[in-house]
Structure formats: structure tokens, C-alpha cells
Design a protein around this motif. Structure first.
Motif, short mmCIF file in Angstrom:
data_model
loop_
_atom_site.label_atom_id
_atom_site.label_comp_id
_atom_site.label_asym_id
_atom_site.label_seq_id
_atom_site.Cartn_x
_atom_site.Cartn_y
_atom_site.Cartn_z
N TYR A 114 0.86 -1.19 0.00
CA TYR A 114 0.00 0.00 0.00
C TYR A 114 0.89 1.23 0.00
O TYR A 114 1.74 1.40 0.88
CB TYR A 114 -0.90 0.02 1.24
N VAL A 158 -2.82 0.22 -3.83
CA VAL A 158 -2.09 -1.04 -3.94
C VAL A 158 -1.17 -1.01 -5.15
O VAL A 158 -1.59 -0.66 -6.26
CB VAL A 158 -3.07 -2.22 -4.04
N CYS A 315 -6.94 -2.82 -0.36
CA CYS A 315 -6.75 -2.03 0.85
C CYS A 315 -8.09 -1.40 1.25
O CYS A 315 -9.09 -1.51 0.54
CB CYS A 315 -5.69 -0.95 0.63
#
Length: 324
Positions: A114, A158, A315
Motif C-alpha cells: 500500500y 495497492v 486495501c
């Protein structure tokens, strides 16, 4: 889950020299268009006009310019066409980005990570060591970390990073062959017409657009614009939720043009919230950590070309209520 909160919103700056060298390949004589350089220093001074000659002289004096084999280059070293010259970028003031990256998956060949808003992926501009690649090299102690694709500094989400130079091409090929799926979210103000239609029930959510148009560089060249001509970009965009006039959008870029999703949202009359480039380029200034661009690369899906494992990593999504 990724940490979306700054460790310390009071950013600070320090002088910095790159931990990893950059390099340039010295052009062949046929590529120099009538120019010639007796020394490497003469080429560097002429090629990097934005850097004062005294800076290059000092870098050479300090042993910060060398050939690929590590041999130092001095002020009298002769120009060698096609050779690689390595040097270390420096900035007087490097801003510390007060947000954390987070490793979501790691194996022998890749890291899926991330990336927070405001953090560049690679060095550039005033960012030398404050970039995702350098942070991951420190965190993993693996100096071959490299990005498999791009993600704007202003965009969070991501990312796929590669670790093994011998298998790196296989992951690049995923993108060339359209064998990787990227799902984004964005938040933007909904047009008054759409809000009216939703209010009187003449349309209902989700609303979907297929956006295909021609995107080319604008002025300044780091921005993009839509022009007449054959489409070279394609995005699928859906409005999935609305609150107090602000909408949550799901976006799938089918092609990968620079700033494509930002330009396509603008073309729908709904530029992404806190976008400093579109629809109007804002004056250059420090990043406002309280107003990150509301664009997120939320999910990445692909079949790993080395292990054969199906990867599906995402995420935490954007918070529509916080923006409404």
C-alpha cells in the motif's frame, strides 16, 4: 489495513543525497546533432542545464560520479559514447512525507504494498530518498526492489513491486498483455443534473459510463488533455453511492495513459475531489496533507506468472461520509 493517518502532520525538510545512484547513457556521436564533448564533465554540464557547472565539479571532486564498474570519473575523464555514467542526485531541501506505506504481501519475487498519498514511487524533483522504492529497500534490506507499474505521487493504493531482476520481465509482461486487473475508487462532487435526476427518481444507482477518448500532453507537458481524434484511452466508471452531493465512484482503467482516470472524471464534469491539476492547474506549492487527492488504487488481481498463484489484494476504501 493501511495507516491513512499522518505520524506527524507538521512536515519538515532536510538536505538529502540519494542513497541509490541514477545513471545516464552517454549518446553516440550520431545522436549529438553536431555537438561534441571532450570530457564527461562537459557533457553533464551541457545536458543538465538546470544544474550549475560548479555543482557537477563538486560532485566529481567528492567522488559522486563514476562508471558502471565503480571507477571514479574526474574532471578530465574522456567522453565515452554508450557508456553509463552514475551519479547521486542531491536536493537542498527534501520534504519528509508523514504517511506510512504497508506491505500487504511478500514472496521471493514480489512485494504487494500500500502506497500512501503524497509519496512518490521513485526519486524525482525534490524527492530523493523520500520515495516508496527507497523506503522498501530499507525495510526489506533488498536493494533490487523496483516498481512493476506506475502510480502517481498524489494517488494512494495497492502497487506491485518486483524483487528479483531475473523474473521482473514476467511481471512487466502482465501489464503489456492486459492480464492484471486494477480497481480504483474516487470521490467527486456529482453534477447538479445528476443529483436532480436521482432526487426525482428518473435514474437510480449505480450509474455507469464507458469513457473512450484521445488523451495527449497539454501545456505544461506534465498535464494531459482530451483532443479530437481516434481514442487511445478507455475507462469504465460507475457512480455507486451519493451523500450530500458528493459521490463515490468505482473505476476500471482499461488502458493506462498518464492521469487517465483524473482526465476521464473531468470529462464527465466531475473532477476528483482535491485534484490540483484538473480541471484547473493550481499554483505550485507545498502539499496539503489535510486534502489528499480522492483517488485510490483499491484492488489488484492477477495470476502470478512464476508461482501460478491467483493474487487478489486490496486495501481499505475511501470514506465518502468524511468527504460529504
Amino acid at each position: 489495513m493501511p495507516n491513512l493517518t499522518a505520524n506527524n502532520l507538521a512536515s519538515h525538510t532536510t538536505s538529502a543525497i540519494a542513497a541509490q545512484p541514477s545513471y545516464i547513457v552517454l549518446p553516440r556521436d550520431s545522436e549529438l546533432v553536431g555537438k561534441s564533448y571532450p570530457t564527461v564533465l562537459a557533457f553533464l554540464v551541457d545536458h543538465f542545464k538546470q544544474i550549475d557547472a560548479s555543482v557537477w565539479q563538486q560532485r566529481i571532486n567528492d567522488g559522486k560520479v563514476h562508471w558502471q564498474n565503480g571507477e571514479l570519473i574526474n574532471a578530465d575523464t574522456a567522453y565515452q559514447a554508450t557508456a553509463r555514467v552514475y551519479y547521486y542526485r542531491e536536493v537542498q531541501a527534501e520534504t519528509k512525507v508523514p504517511f506510512n506505506e504497508q506491505i500487504l504481501h511478500q514472496d521471493n519475487d514480489t512485494i504487494i504494498v500500500y502506497k500512501p498519498h503524497f509519496l512518490p514511487v521513485t526519486p524525482g524533483g525534490n524527492f530523493v530518498n523520500e520515495c516508496l522504492v527507497h523506503r522498501l529497500r530499507i525495510a526489506t534490506q533488498i536493494d533490487t526492489v523496483a516498481p512493476a507499474h506506475r502510480l502517481d505521487k498524489d494517488t494512494a493504493g495497492v502497487m506491485l513491486m518486483t524483487l528479483n531482476p531475473h523474473t521482473r520481465h514476467a511481471y512487466h509482461q502482465l501489464f503489456l498483455d492486459d492480464k492484471i486487473t486494477k480497481d480504483y475508487q474516487a470521490i467527486a462532487k456529482v453534477t447538479p443534473d445528476l443529483l436532480a435526476q436521482l432526487a426525482n427518481n428518473t435514474c437510480e444507482l449505480p450509474l455507469h459510463w464507458t469513457v473512450k477518448n484521445r488523451i495527449v500532453a497539454a501545456n505544461p507537458s506534465f498535464t494531459m488533455q482530451v483532443v479530437e481524434g481516434e481514442a487511445n484511452s478507455h475507462s469504465e466508471i460507475s457512480l455507486v453511492a451519493v451523500n450530500n452531493g458528493v459521490g463515490l465512484f468505482e473505476l476500471s482503467p482499461i488502458t493506462g495513459k498518464t492521469h487517465q482516470l483524473r482526465v476521464h472524471m473531468q470529462s464527465l464534469g466531475m473532477p476528483i475531489l482535491h485534484d490540483r491539476f484538473y480541471p484547473v492547474l493550481q499554483p505550485k506549492g507545498p502539499d496539503n496533507y489535510d486534502k489528499p487527492l480522492q483517488l485510490l488504487a483499491k484492488r489488484l488481481r492477477f495470476c502470478d506468472p512464476i508461482s501460478g498463484i491467483e493474487q487478489d489484494v486490496e486495501c481499505q476504501g475511501l470514506d465518502l461520509l468524511a468527504m460529504s
